[in-house]
Design a protein around this motif. Structure first.
Motif, PDB file in Angstrom:
ATOM      1  N   ARG A   1       9.574  12.203  62.228  1.00 61.66           N
ATOM      2  CA  ARG A   1       9.772  11.371  61.042  1.00 61.66           C
ATOM      3  C   ARG A   1      11.231  11.368  60.588  1.00 61.66           C
ATOM      4  NH1 ARG A   1       4.755  13.709  59.552  1.00 61.66           N
ATOM      5  NH2 ARG A   1       5.860  15.302  58.347  1.00 61.66           N
TER       6      ARG A   1
ATOM      7  N   ARG B   1      13.786   8.109  59.897  1.00 64.97           N
ATOM      8  CA  ARG B   1      13.971   7.794  58.481  1.00 64.97           C
ATOM      9  C   ARG B   1      15.078   6.749  58.298  1.00 64.97           C
ATOM     10  NH1 ARG B   1      14.358  12.853  54.736  1.00 64.97           N
ATOM     11  NH2 ARG B   1      12.178  12.888  55.439  1.00 64.97           N
ATOM     12  N   GLN B   2      16.207   6.875  58.979  1.00 67.41           N
ATOM     13  CA  GLN B   2      17.292   5.917  58.823  1.00 67.41           C
ATOM     14  C   GLN B   2      16.880   4.517  59.264  1.00 67.41           C
ATOM     15  OE1 GLN B   2      20.125   6.479  57.343  1.00 67.41           O
ATOM     16  NE2 GLN B   2      19.589   8.642  56.983  1.00 67.41           N
ATOM     17  N   LYS B   3      16.107   4.478  60.316  1.00 65.31           N
ATOM     18  CA  LYS B   3      15.621   3.170  60.778  1.00 65.31           C
ATOM     19  C   LYS B   3      14.705   2.529  59.748  1.00 65.31           C
ATOM     20  CE  LYS B   3      13.474   0.969  64.779  1.00 65.31           C
ATOM     21  NZ  LYS B   3      12.862   1.185  66.120  1.00 65.31           N
ATOM     22  N   GLU B   4      13.833   3.368  59.131  1.00 64.96           N
ATOM     23  CA  GLU B   4      12.941   2.841  58.094  1.00 64.96           C
ATOM     24  C   GLU B   4      13.747   2.347  56.879  1.00 64.96           C
ATOM     25  OE1 GLU B   4      10.309   5.990  57.263  1.00 64.96           O
ATOM     26  OE2 GLU B   4       9.176   5.834  59.159  1.00 64.96           O
ATOM     27  N   LYS B   5      14.827   3.084  56.524  1.00 68.94           N
ATOM     28  CA  LYS B   5      15.640   2.671  55.379  1.00 68.94           C
ATOM     29  C   LYS B   5      16.335   1.333  55.652  1.00 68.94           C
ATOM     30  CE  LYS B   5      19.259   4.340  52.278  1.00 68.94           C
ATOM     31  NZ  LYS B   5      20.040   3.082  52.338  1.00 68.94           N
TER      32      LYS B   5
ATOM     33  N   ILE C   1      15.266  -1.058  57.566  1.00 66.41           N
ATOM     34  CA  ILE C   1      14.234  -2.107  57.495  1.00 66.41           C
ATOM     35  C   ILE C   1      13.907  -2.427  56.029  1.00 66.41           C
ATOM     36  CG2 ILE C   1      11.837  -2.642  58.058  1.00 66.41           C
ATOM     37  CD1 ILE C   1      12.189  -0.979  60.608  1.00 66.41           C
ATOM     38  N   SER C   2      13.820  -1.352  55.184  1.00 62.98           N
ATOM     39  CA  SER C   2      13.510  -1.553  53.768  1.00 62.98           C
ATOM     40  C   SER C   2      14.632  -2.332  53.060  1.00 62.98           C
ATOM     41  CB  SER C   2      13.297  -0.205  53.094  1.00 62.98           C
ATOM     42  OG  SER C   2      13.052  -0.366  51.725  1.00 62.98           O
ATOM     43  N   ASP C   3      15.893  -1.989  53.405  1.00 62.74           N
ATOM     44  CA  ASP C   3      17.023  -2.703  52.782  1.00 62.74           C
ATOM     45  C   ASP C   3      17.014  -4.178  53.168  1.00 62.74           C
ATOM     46  OD1 ASP C   3      17.748  -0.330  51.686  1.00 62.74           O
ATOM     47  OD2 ASP C   3      19.343   0.114  53.150  1.00 62.74           O
TER      48      ASP C   3
ATOM     49  N   THR D   1      14.431  -5.946  53.978  1.00 63.04           N
ATOM     50  CA  THR D   1      13.293  -6.583  53.299  1.00 63.04           C
ATOM     51  C   THR D   1      13.657  -6.928  51.841  1.00 63.04           C
ATOM     52  OG1 THR D   1      11.778  -5.355  54.728  1.00 63.04           O
ATOM     53  CG2 THR D   1      10.864  -6.312  52.724  1.00 63.04           C
ATOM     54  N   ASP D   2      14.327  -5.979  51.166  1.00 58.03           N
ATOM     55  CA  ASP D   2      14.757  -6.257  49.791  1.00 58.03           C
ATOM     56  C   ASP D   2      15.754  -7.415  49.740  1.00 58.03           C
ATOM     57  OD1 ASP D   2      13.150  -4.223  48.982  1.00 58.03           O
ATOM     58  OD2 ASP D   2      14.761  -2.725  48.883  1.00 58.03           O
TER      59      ASP D   2
END
Length: 921
Positions: A819, A823-827, A829-831, A833-834
């Motif tokens: 995990r 985590r950086q990859k998920e962040k 993707i989240s940025d 999306t925003d």
């Protein structure tokens, strides 16, 4: 209504031509080849012979028989065989009274040697049983007391069975083949009948020779005939009378030939059993002595050798044969030794053996049969009295390139020398006193020294014993070492001490060092000799400290060389597995137990080499290596070496011993759960075989199954090694090894529990009740056994549970690491999306702008600085973005992987862009 036939034209009647049934056969035109068979009504002939009214008309009988002979000169029909045999039986019954039947009966028997005639191809099958019975009747006719008839029967049988039939061309008939005739004879009981008929011919040597000739032909290639002859006790019957008075001189030859055929094609054991009698052995003895002392021709010498071969086979198959009782052993010893040991016996006074092939073979056969007879302990004193060892040791010397005119040639001497060495390897352990009297050790060490020197001699390499010795001295060296190995195997202190006093240890060490330095590739013979030398050193040094010191550093260097270089070739097929066993045995006997040899062995990493071999060798070598290591641990210096050892994949000694323990228990069938835990608290060490045997009351001098189990497998040695190494702080152990180690640690307690369980069970089976204190002690012991087993089981479960918990923790840690890596990859993707949400929805953008402003205000000092006179706003008015913008704005477009790029709407054929389609909600 008119029909069709009313309008058909009327045809005139044709004249009819008569048909004539005339058939022209090959016989009418003369197309048939061969003689024409004119059969006679044999029923009338039989009636003439058997009718009471014509029983005395002998002239008419003879005339009728002559007519039958004339008409059937090409052979008898298969369908007429019954009547032909009946005619022969009638004539046979009347010969005693009327000799006029002898001549026609012989003529009819002469016709029987011709193949049978068949009218159809199926006659061979249809009349097969009749043919078999008819041939059997020919054997029964040997009862006729007429030499002429018996002789003709033998001639007929030989011709019928062995000779290719003459070409018989008979009209409308075909002769049977030779193979069919042989099959008929084998299916009949003719062979057995002829053997039994020998009892009728004791006073008729001429006919006896004929019958023996027939039996020789029958037994030459047929297993069936040999079995039938043996059913009639043929070997005993023939051997008993083979030296009867014989004017022809053929009885002995035929008898020996038949016995040889029976041994070759029949049951050898049955032949030997039939000849296992005083009479038969005496006959063979007398025949052999007669041929040896009175025979001078090539034929006599061959017959003499054949008799000796038969006697050797009988002696090998029947060790209890009466060769000693009949004096045959004594005579054979005399004939074997008379050339080398002077004798005044009249039998050998004028006897001389030449250098021809037959006498050379006789010499080897005599040595061979005495080796076979030496298995009977009663013959050993006779061999010793005849000074057999002295005669054989006369060949244990250096070979010469040239010999005298009446001596054996160099090739013959070498072959007899090797044969003598092979025989001595069997005979010397039985006659140790004679061996020491002949100075056997001195002779062998001198021959061994000659084998390794640089003298120019090339062996001939003939015969079985000379394999691998052509052009060198390896054959002599091989059998010399084999003889030394046989002598040290006896364990006789006199022999061993004499070898040590004469420097055998140093001599063998120097030979092995030369082998280690040699760069030539070893073959099977070289490996065998090296094994023998190592075994001899082991036997000499075992249990004697002074001899181990003589073994010294040179011997340690040799064994370390083999341990370092040979394990890779252990499965080569040349015998290297035996060489490794001999090496480990030499380490155990000549190195372990003496500090003078143990210290150099440890310095040369000998312990590491032993454990390396233990890791890769087959299972059948584990027991020997573990025993050697266990005795090596008596030296305190060896324990750090064992603990320091690392094997393939960084394996430690603890893990290796636990793995061997598990494999051993798996092989003997000790019940275990899938995770290696003890399934039951009673008898946790008991295997399948021990459980099946159960507990039976035994005398006090017998070992019980539990005690025998200690020496039957390697678990006791593994337990003893762990006792030396310790059960704690062992590196490189896995959970499975710790589970096994719990059981190994309590091995002695569980084994004592097994013994007490057997004692209790035996008392119950014998219905013996101990006294009250003993009964209380037994109950206490039983509870203690169960408690210890339960404790071990609980500890094993705790170890497994701890390992399971540890595995779960490690699994969670691994997942957390995964995990963290994502985590950086998920962040990112989240940025993104925003960002898409802010640019797509104005209300979300305003909310984001408000949150940003609140965050900025919260990050500053909490005072009313905006109301001050010196406050200057840094933001552009009416700007609705969440980025900190200046006068120049950089706009991020939608990613190319989503839009397809700037040319995604370009149409190359038209050179225009596609129209954008508006979607109306």
């Amino acid at each position: 209504m008119a029909t069709e036939t009313q309008f058909a034209p009327v045809l005139p009647d044709k004249p009819r031509i008569p048909l004539v049934g005339h058939m022209i056969t090959d016989e009418d035109v003369g197309a048939l080849q061969g003689a024409r068979l004119q059969p006679v009504k044999l029923t009338k002939v039989v009636k003439l012979l058997t009718d009471p009214h014509s029983a005395n008309l002998y002239d008419r009988h003879v005339h009728a028989l002559q007519k039958v002979i004339r008409h059937y000169k090409q052979g008898f029909l298969m369908k007429d065989l019954v009547l032909v045999v009946k005619i022969l039986n009638v004539c046979a019954d009347r010969i005693n009274d009327q000799p006029v039947y002898i001549e026609p009966m012989c003529e009819i028997l002469k016709l029987c040697c011709l193949p049978f005639l068949k009218e159809k191809t199926s006659d061979e099958t249809a009349f097969e049983q009749i043919a078999v019975e008819s041939v059997s009747q020919l054997g029964y006719l040997m009862r006729v007391p007429s030499e002429e008839v018996r002789t003709q029967i033998c001639r007929t049988l030989i011709s019928f069975y062995t000779e290719e039939p003459p070409p018989q061309i008979v009209q409308k008939h075909k002769a049977s083949t030779l193979s069919y005739n042989q099959k008929i004879v084998e299916k009949s009981d003719l062979s057995e009948t002829l053997v039994k008929s020998l009892a009728l011919l004791e006073n008729d040597p001429i006919v006896k020779v004929k019958v023996l000739t027939v039996l020789e032909k029958f037994s030459k290639k047929s297993n069936t005939n040999c079995d039938q002859m043996l059913n009639a006790n043929a070997a005993s019957r023939i051997c008993t009378h083979m030296i009867d008075p014989d004017p022809t001189g053929e009885v002995l030859f035929r008898s020996v030939s038949i016995l040889w055929n029976l041994l070759e094609h029949g049951d050898k054991q049955q032949v030997a059993d039939q000849m296992n009698s005083v009479v038969c052995v005496s006959q063979m003895r007398d025949a052999f002595i007669h041929q040896l002392t009175q025979g001078f021709s090539h034929y006599d010498r061959q017959l003499r050798n054949d008799l000796l071969v038969i006697a050797s086979l009988v002696a090998s198959l029947c060790p209890d044969a009466p060769f000693v009782e009949t004096g045959f052993v004594k005579q054979l010893t005399l004939f074997t030794t008379f050339q080398e040991v002077k004798s005044h016996n009249m039998l050998v006074k004028h006897l001389k053996l030449m250098t021809n092939h037959e006498d050379f073979e006789l010499k080897k056969l005599l040595i061979n049969i005495l080796v076979v007879l030496s298995r009977d302990q009663c013959s050993v004193p006779i061999l010793s009295e005849g000074r057999l060892l002295l005669a054989l040791f006369s060949y244990v010397r250096a070979n010469k390139k040239t010999t005298g005119p009446r001596e054996w040639t160099p090739a013959q001497f070498e072959e007899i020398q090797l044969h003598s060495l092979s025989a001595l390897a069997t005979l010397c352990p039985l006659m140790i006193d004679d061996y020491m009297t002949c100075q056997g050790n001195t002779r062998l060490l001198l021959l061994l020294e000659w084998c390794v020197d640089n003298s120019n001699y090339g062996g001939h390499g003939n015969s079985f014993h000379g394999a691998g010795g052509r052009g060198n001295k390896r054959a002599q060296m091989r059998y010399c070492l084999r003889l030394l190995r046989s002598m040290v195997s006896t364990g006789d202190d006199t022999v061993l001490q004499d070898l040590v006093d004469q420097g055998a240890i140093n001599q063998l060490n120097s030979m092995l060092l030369n082998v280690c330095r040699s760069k030539q590739e070893d073959d099977a013979v070289d490996v065998e000799m090296q094994c023998d030398m190592l075994f001899i050193l082991s036997a000499l040094c075992e249990g004697d400290m002074h001899r181990k010191e003589l073994f010294g550093e040179d011997g340690v260097q040799v064994v370390c060389h083999y341990l370092r270089h040979n394990p890779k070739r252990i499965n080569s097929g040349l015998g290297h597995h035996r060489l490794m066993l001999a090496t480990v045995d030499c380490v155990w006997c000549a190195v372990v137990g003496c500090y003078v040899t143990e210290d150099p062995f440890l310095e040369k990493e000998g312990v590491f080499l032993l454990i390396d071999l233990l890791e890769i060798c087959p299972k059948n070598m584990h027991n020997l290596i573990l025993g050697c290591l266990l005795d090596m641990t008596d030296n305190p210096k060896s324990t750090p070496h064992i603990q320091t050892w690392r094997g393939q994949n960084d394996v430690t000694i603890g893990h290796l011993l636990c793995e061997i323990w598990r494999n051993e228990e798996r092989e003997i069938g000790v019940p275990k759960e899938s995770n290696g835990v003890v399934p039951a608290v009673m008898n946790p060490l008991m295997g399948t075989l021990q459980a099946e045997q159960g507990v039976t009351p035994l005398p006090a001098s017998y070992m019980s199954h539990s005690i025998v189990d200690v020496s039957d497998n390697m678990r006791a040695k593994i337990y003893a090694l762990f006792c030396k190494l310790g059960f704690v702080d062992l590196p490189g152990l896995q959970t499975e090894d710790h589970v096994t180690l719990c059981l190994i640690e309590k091995y002695m307690d569980f084994k004592l529990g097994e013994v007490w369980t057997e004692v209790i069970t035996e008392l119950d089976q014998e219905e013996i009740r101990p006294i009250t204190p003993d009964q209380e002690a037994i109950e206490t012991i039983s509870r203690a056994i169960e408690d210890r087993a339960s404790n071990v089981k609980d500890v094993q479960h705790e170890l497994l549970e701890s390992q399971h918990t540890q595995n779960l923790i490690e699994e969670q840690e691994y997942y957390a690491e995964i995990r963290e890596n994502h985590r950086q990859k998920e962040k990112a993707i989240s940025d993104f999306t925003d960002f898409v949400a802010r640019t797509s929805n104005y209300s979300i953008l305003k909310a984001a702008r408000q949150r940003q402003a609140l965050s900025i205000d919260a990050s500053r000092v909490q005072n009313r600085y905006k109301d001050g006179e010196t406050f200057h706003s840094l933001e552009l008015p009416s700007l609705q973005t969440t980025a900190f913008s200046g006068r120049q704005v950089q706009v991020d477009s939608t990613p190319v992987d989503l839009t397809g790029g700037p040319l995604a709407t370009y149409i190359p054929e038209k050179g225009t862009l596609k129209k954008r389609s508006l979607q109306v909600a």
